[in-house]
Design an enzyme around this catalytic site. Structure first.
Site, short mmCIF file in Angstrom:
data_model
loop_
_atom_site.label_atom_id
_atom_site.label_comp_id
_atom_site.label_asym_id
_atom_site.label_seq_id
_atom_site.Cartn_x
_atom_site.Cartn_y
_atom_site.Cartn_z
N LYS A 77 0.84 -1.20 0.00
CA LYS A 77 0.00 0.00 0.00
C LYS A 77 0.87 1.25 0.00
O LYS A 77 1.86 1.33 0.74
CB LYS A 77 -0.92 -0.02 1.23
CG LYS A 77 -1.91 1.14 1.28
CD LYS A 77 -2.85 1.01 2.48
CE LYS A 77 -3.80 2.19 2.58
NZ LYS A 77 -4.74 2.06 3.71
N SER A 150 -9.38 2.88 2.77
CA SER A 150 -8.40 3.52 1.91
C SER A 150 -7.49 2.54 1.18
O SER A 150 -6.73 2.94 0.29
CB SER A 150 -7.52 4.45 2.76
OG SER A 150 -6.80 3.70 3.76
N SER A 174 -10.37 0.78 6.92
CA SER A 174 -9.68 0.72 5.64
C SER A 174 -9.16 -0.65 5.24
O SER A 174 -8.62 -0.81 4.14
CB SER A 174 -8.53 1.72 5.63
OG SER A 174 -9.02 3.04 5.64
#
Length: 432
Positions: A77, A150, A174
């Protein structure tokens, strides 16, 4: 004939370590999946096939015993620092930014033999402004759905088979929400299980590193390797399960409510003891407490960017920072005190139950890419710090995935992972 992209993480790493498969062959198989789909899904902030192959060849050439993650392709990520790839944190402020060191968990994954496939798209600073990623489960290319956020790119990359496992972070919802929207497994460990050094901080008392994967065993194996733990999953374990409708039951759609009932039925049919669980009254305000704590800590963490590059921050993020700055230290301390009270009282609930099951999201992934969906159902569990595992259970009326979150006692991740795998097996046997 072995289909590399269908191997579980343990088997894949075993075969690479025993040299019946090469890390390069594994990398090439997943590179092919990325190159075939990335143009339509936009899951990657940074991807360089030659760089991936170079990593894999170094692993194959090393004349040493291979680590637990030998040859395992990993999505990273883009809030995590990587010394060999840009780390932009989902913000134009950091376009082209190249850290000196890897984040601690990335360095550990490399040391164990993992191959970092690239940087997956994140929302701006892991908050609300979406990137371009499309949900791979969208029934029609003409009407894309959000993958959630996210950890948008990580969820889409796993759901589409571009990687078998990807790093994710959770400060509100997230990990769980994108797992729910994309129909993959999401594992948020107990707060503090993995170090956040080298991860762009949003709210240090909430930020948690976890993983998105294809199955419960994959995420358990991956996080366990990074945490120097072996999460032993007992297939015969019959847990005491509490059905937790949360203080936000009125927001849950019929699809989400039906899937929660189905998950309880599947667990009970498999031998679990299932009953309703009533949360203590303090939990009614914990979602709001999480939002306040997150905004207050974000205002402190992003003070440099706010003071020097406010033009580079989106309007939604500026709202978060303004809200946090206006909260004040006294109110922040009160919210943290409420969180501590919630942890004490929810801990007592685990005297009655081994795990809780609750909605992961209000329902299916919303259409469109302007929002990543409401984090409401994840906020409380993140604040409390309990380990959470999202398991896909069914589909909603729009044909998109819906699932549930299993929640366990803090530092008993093995318990919630065992219950999650039990539910996963039952759902797959039924044809979820």
């Amino acid at each position: 004939m072995t289909i590399i992209t269908e191997l579980g993480l343990r088997e894949l790493a075993r075969q690479v370590a025993q040299r019946t498969l090469t890390a390069e062959a594994v990398a090439r198989a997943f590179i092919e999946r990325i190159e075939a789909q990335e143009a339509s899904l936009h899951a990657w902030q940074y991807f360089n096939a030659d760089q991936v192959l170079e990593q894999a060849r170094r692993i194959d050439a090393a004349n040493v015993a291979m680590g637990a993650l030998a040859g395992v392709p990993v999505g990273v990520k883009d809030v995590m620092d990587t010394a060999d790839m840009p780390s932009t944190y989902g913000s134009p402020i950091y376009a082209g930014h190249r850290p000196v060191f890897d984040a601690a968990v990335v360095a550990k994954a490399r040391a164990l033999g993992g191959v970092m496939m690239g940087k997956t798209v994140t929302t701006e600073f892991a908050t609300f402004k979406p990137g371009p990623t499309v949900n791979p489960r969208s029934p029609s290319a003409s009407q894309p759905h959000t993958p959630g956020g996210s950890s948008s790119g990580s969820a889409a990359a796993v759901a589409s088979g571009m990687v078998p496992i990807a790093f994710a972070t959770q400060t509100a919802a997230s990990i769980v929400r994108p797992a729910a929207f994309c129909g993959v497994v999401g594992y948020k460990p107990t707060f503090g299980t993995l170090p956040t050094v080298g991860v762009k901080p949003l709210s240090p008392s909430l930020d948690t590193i976890g993983a998105l994967g294809r199955c419960v065993d994959d995420v358990a194996f991956f996080v366990g390797a990074l945490a120097d733990r072996e999460f032993a999953i007992d297939a015969t374990y019959a847990p005491r399960v509490g059905i937790c409708r949360t203080p936000h039951w009125d927001v849950a759609t019929e699809a989400s409510r039906a899937v929660l009932a189905e998950a309880a039925r599947l667990l009970e049919a498999g031998g679990a003891v299932v009953a309703d669980a009533r949360l203590p009254d303090v939990c009614d305000g914990l979602a709001d407490a999480q939002a306040g704590i997150m905004s207050y800590e974000a205002a402190a963490a992003f003070s440099p960017e706010w003071q020097t590059r406010p033009d580079g921050l989106s309007a939604p993020f500026r709202t978060v920072l303004n809200t946090g700055a206006a909260l004040g230290g006294v109110r922040f301390a009160q919210l943290q005190d409420a969180a501590e009270q919630g942890r004490r009282e929810v801990t007592r609930l685990f005297d009655q139950f081994d795990v809780l099951i609750a909605p992961s999201a209000a329902g299916e992934a919303p259409a469109g890419l302007d929002s990543t969906g409401d984090p409401l159902f994840g906020r409380m569990w993140t604040l409390l710090g309990n380990p959470c595992v999202h398991v896909p259970v069914g589909v909603g009326p729009g044909g998109l995935p819906v699932g549930v979150t299993l929640i366990g006692p803090r530092w008993r991740d093995d318990v919630v992972l065992a219950a999650a795998e039990r539910l996963e097996r039952a759902a797959r046997a039924r044809g979820a």
